[in-house]
Every structure is written in structure tokens, then in C-alpha cells.
Design an enzyme around this catalytic site. Structure first.
Site, short mmCIF file in Angstrom:
data_model
loop_
_atom_site.label_atom_id
_atom_site.label_comp_id
_atom_site.label_asym_id
_atom_site.label_seq_id
_atom_site.Cartn_x
_atom_site.Cartn_y
_atom_site.Cartn_z
N LYS A 174 0.83 -1.25 -0.09
CA LYS A 174 0.04 -0.07 0.05
C LYS A 174 0.74 1.26 0.03
CE LYS A 174 -3.35 3.01 1.03
NZ LYS A 174 -4.06 3.47 -0.22
N LYS A 243 0.79 11.21 6.18
CA LYS A 243 0.94 10.12 6.76
C LYS A 243 1.55 8.96 6.22
CE LYS A 243 -3.07 7.51 7.53
NZ LYS A 243 -2.80 6.43 6.64
P1 NAD Z 1 -11.53 9.56 7.99
O1 NAD Z 1 -10.71 10.53 8.97
O2 NAD Z 1 -12.55 10.18 7.13
O3 NAD Z 1 -12.32 8.49 8.92
C1 NAD Z 1 -11.86 8.00 9.99
C2 NAD Z 1 -12.77 7.50 10.96
O4 NAD Z 1 -12.53 6.82 12.24
C3 NAD Z 1 -13.93 8.67 11.52
O5 NAD Z 1 -15.06 8.40 11.26
C4 NAD Z 1 -13.03 9.00 12.95
O6 NAD Z 1 -14.39 9.40 13.90
C5 NAD Z 1 -13.06 7.42 13.42
N1 NAD Z 1 -12.26 7.31 14.38
C6 NAD Z 1 -10.85 8.09 14.74
N2 NAD Z 1 -10.52 7.62 15.86
C7 NAD Z 1 -11.16 6.62 16.20
C8 NAD Z 1 -11.29 5.86 17.38
N3 NAD Z 1 -10.14 5.75 18.23
N4 NAD Z 1 -12.35 4.83 17.50
C9 NAD Z 1 -13.33 4.75 16.53
N5 NAD Z 1 -13.41 5.53 15.72
C10 NAD Z 1 -12.19 6.27 15.31
O7 NAD Z 1 -10.45 8.77 7.14
P2 NAD Z 1 -10.61 8.02 5.89
O8 NAD Z 1 -10.23 8.97 4.87
O9 NAD Z 1 -11.91 7.18 5.85
O10 NAD Z 1 -9.35 6.96 5.91
C11 NAD Z 1 -9.49 5.77 6.72
C12 NAD Z 1 -8.19 5.13 6.52
O11 NAD Z 1 -8.17 4.71 4.90
C13 NAD Z 1 -6.89 5.72 6.59
O12 NAD Z 1 -5.80 4.67 7.08
C14 NAD Z 1 -6.32 6.31 5.22
O13 NAD Z 1 -5.25 6.41 4.87
C15 NAD Z 1 -7.05 5.14 4.39
N6 NAD Z 1 -7.40 5.44 2.96
C16 NAD Z 1 -8.24 6.34 2.79
C17 NAD Z 1 -8.67 6.79 1.34
C18 NAD Z 1 -9.36 7.91 1.10
O14 NAD Z 1 -9.61 8.26 -0.29
N7 NAD Z 1 -10.27 8.54 2.09
C19 NAD Z 1 -8.26 5.76 0.35
C20 NAD Z 1 -7.31 4.74 0.72
C21 NAD Z 1 -6.96 4.47 1.66
#
Ligand code: NAD
Length: 303
Positions: A174, A243
Site C-alpha cells: 500500500k 502520513k
Molecule cells: P476519516 O478521517 O474520514 O475516517 C476515520 C474515521 O475513524 C472517522 O469517522 C473517525 O471519527 C473514526 N475514528 C477516529 N479515531 C477513532 C477511534 N479511536 N475509535 C473509533 N473511531 C475512530 O479517514 P478515511 O479517509 O476514511 O481513511 C481511513 C483509512 O483509510 C486511513 O488509514 C486512510 O489512509 C485510508 N485510505 C483512505 C482513502 C481515502 O480516499 N479517503 C483511500 C485509501 C485509503
């Protein structure tokens, strides 16, 4: 539909997690969900999920727990914290869909193993659109038999690729993918700003790039949808991109390999974060470049 797996736990209902959870509900799975934001939990409950009060509560009520979390620390807290999945009475397997890097994944895996909980790392690529449409690429590593058991669940989210049995291998895959995505977006921003400064039309530039050899996901998707219309709403935060680039640079340094391009890309993303903020959409990467060049890359129709 949940069949032999029973209820599935899902922790972290953000930009990626929420649409993934919705897909699993729509496929007939019984979902137990938790997020630190009660309002998003309420939205999932409206769609048929059951609310849990903590990661531990999720893991008391489901054998399989998936998580999609925004930071390495959040994944550690959720998996192995005092109220974490590790304390659950029912959980047998934890699948981290977040990007946390191979070191953290291996450490979490080792802690969970002490309690007899198997772990797969399964970071994803394909953005919010891919999470919504079920077209993500999932890069999975861990015990093959656990993968075989939950592959049909992961297939609801996209195409699972079994990378290796070695914990963390999916994370390395990744980080490689995301360094390429970070580089493509940074470079495309830089060259389009250069072209606009020289007098070119940015929409024409993107059309030409997309018909030529410079096309990438940045020019095909991010520019037409979020940069040229100046909506900056792709759904991936700058802080998450930083990150991932930092994690890549750490892993490359640990391996002792050259990473000059990655280092330059990393500097650009650090600038984007300091100038636009960690919460900004990562398509805002063009803004510091525009400011430095004294141009605006606006592809909206005139008038
Ligand atoms: P985001 O910030 O939109 O969502 C994260 C969620 O986790 C939020 O709803 C937050 O309230 C919740 N959260 C945070 N701490 C928490 C805890 N301790 N307990 C429970 N819930 C908690 O992030 P995202 O964009 O959905 O990304 C999530 C993961 O996927 C990341 O690792 C990111 O790198 C990866 N990712 C994101 C994308 C993208 O396009 N957004 C694409 C590929 C991978």
C-alpha cells in the site's frame, strides 16, 4: 448472509469506512459498528447496523472485526488499547483496512496473537468512489486460512489481492502504491501550474495529458473532478497523504534504499500540510504552487 461468520464488527465510519459498511449491510451482513462520532454511528444504525459502545463491545459481539481508521495511533488504540478489540470475548480475527505501515501492523499482530486473535492487514486503494462502488484494491497479508475465510466479505468491497502470509506485507504494498499516487498528483499539479503560467489553458492541458503518455489517476480523476472545478472535495485528507508518504520514507530508510524522488515528493506534501492544514482535501496540493507562481488553475467554463 453473514452465514458462518455471524455478525461482522466495523470500527471507523469515515470517508472510507462508512461506504464500506453500507456495502456490507446492503449485501445482507449483520453489522455491529463503532465510531467516536455518535452522529455517524446513528446514520449507520438508520441503515440497519447495530451500535456498539466501544471497540471492546464490538469484539464482544462479533468474531470478525474490520477497522478503517485515520492514524497509526487510532489503529493501536482500537486494536490493543485498554478498551480495545483485544479485550473482546468473542472476536477471533481483526482486519485492519487502514494504512498504518508494516512496523505498526506487525506490532499489533503480535499483541493480538498473544490473545489468540488472528490479524490480517488489508489496506485499500481506490478512494471514496471505489469504497462506494465496491471497486477498491485490497492488499491483504496474514494467515492464508483467515484470508480464505473472509475473502468473500472483502470481495464486497473490491478486489482482494493476497500479497503474502507475512504480517505487514500488505502495508508495504500500500505504501508503494500511495507513494506513486502522491508523486503523480504532486507532479501533475506542478506541471499544470507551469503550463498555466506560460499561458496554456488547464482544461486543454488535462485533455492532452489524458490522451498522451503523461496520463495518471491524477490527471484522469483528481483534476477533472476536484481541481479544475475548484471543488477540492475528493475525500482524502492532506494529513492522511502526509502520513502515508512519511511511512514510506521511514520504511525505505529502514531498508537503506535510495529515495530521492520520494524525499522531494515528501517535502512538497509537508508544505501542503503546513499551508493548507491537515484537514484540507489532498487535491489542495495545487494551492501553494499556484500561490508561488501567481496563477489560478481554473477549469470552470467562463461566465
Ligand atoms: P476519516 O478521517 O474520514 O475516517 C476515520 C474515521 O475513524 C472517522 O469517522 C473517525 O471519527 C473514526 N475514528 C477516529 N479515531 C477513532 C477511534 N479511536 N475509535 C473509533 N473511531 C475512530 O479517514 P478515511 O479517509 O476514511 O481513511 C481511513 C483509512 O483509510 C486511513 O488509514 C486512510 O489512509 C485510508 N485510505 C483512505 C482513502 C481515502 O480516499 N479517503 C483511500 C485509501 C485509503
Amino acid at each position: 448472509m453473514s452465514g458462518e461468520l455471524g455478525a461482522i464488527g466495523f470500527i471507523g465510519l469515515g470517508n472510507m469506512g462508512f461506504p464500506m459498511a453500507v456495502r456490507l449491510i446492503d449485501a445482507g451482513h449483520s453489522l455491529v459498528v463503532f465510531d467516536t462520532r455518535p452522529e455517524i454511528v446513528a446514520s449507520a444504525v438508520e441503515l440497519g447496523a447495530q451500535a456498539a459502545s466501544s471497540p471492546r463491545d464490538v469484539a464482544d459481539r462479533s468474531e470478525t472485526v474490520l477497522a478503517s481508521l485515520p492514524s497509526v495511533q487510532a489503529s493501536r488504540d482500537v486494536a490493543t488499547g485498554p478498551d480495545g478489540v483485544i479485550k473482546g470475548q468473542r472476536v477471533k480475527r481483526f482486519v485492519d483496512l487502514s494504512t498504518v505501515g508494516s512496523t505498526a501492523a506487525q506490532q499489533i499482530q503480535a499483541q493480538l496473537a498473544q490473545r489468540g486473535i488472528a490479524m490480517l492487514d488489508s489496506p485499500v486503494s481506490g478512494g471514496v468512489g471505489g469504497a462506494t462502488k465496491g471497486t477498491l484494491a485490497l492488499m491483504v497479508s496474514g494467515p492464508r486460512e483467515v484470508y480464505d475465510l473472509i475473502a468473500p466479505v472483502l470481495a464486497q468491497l473490491g478486489t482482494p489481492f493476497f500479497v503474502d502470509t507475512k504480517s505487514g506485507a500488505g502495508q508495504t504494498m500500500k505504501l508503494v502504491n500511495n507513494l506513486l499516487a502522491a508523486t503523480a498528483l504532486a507532479t501533475t499539479c506542478e506541471v499544470v501550474v507551469m503550463g498555466v503560467k506560460a499561458g496554456l489553458d488547464p482544461s486543454v492541458m488535462i485533455d492532452v495529458i489524458n490522451a498522451g503518455s503523461g496520463a495518471t489517476n491524477a490527471s484522469r480523476d483528481k483534476f477533472p473532478n476536484s481541481i479544475l472545478p475548484r471543488s477540492f472535495d475528493y475525500g482524502f485528507a492532506t494529513g492522511l497523504m502526509v502520513k502515508d508518504v512519511r511511512l514510506y520514507l521511514e520504511e525505505a530508510a529502514a531498508l537503506g534504499i535510495p529515495s530521492e524522488v520520494a524525499a522531494a515528493v515528501g517535502r512538497l506534501w509537508e508544505t501542503v500540510m503546513s499551508e493548507e492544514g491537515a484537514e484540507s482535501d489532498f487535491t489542495s496540493a495545487i494551492k501553494p504552487l499556484e500561490a508561488a507562481a501567481g496563477v489560478v488553475v481554473d477549469g470552470r467554463p467562463a461566465g
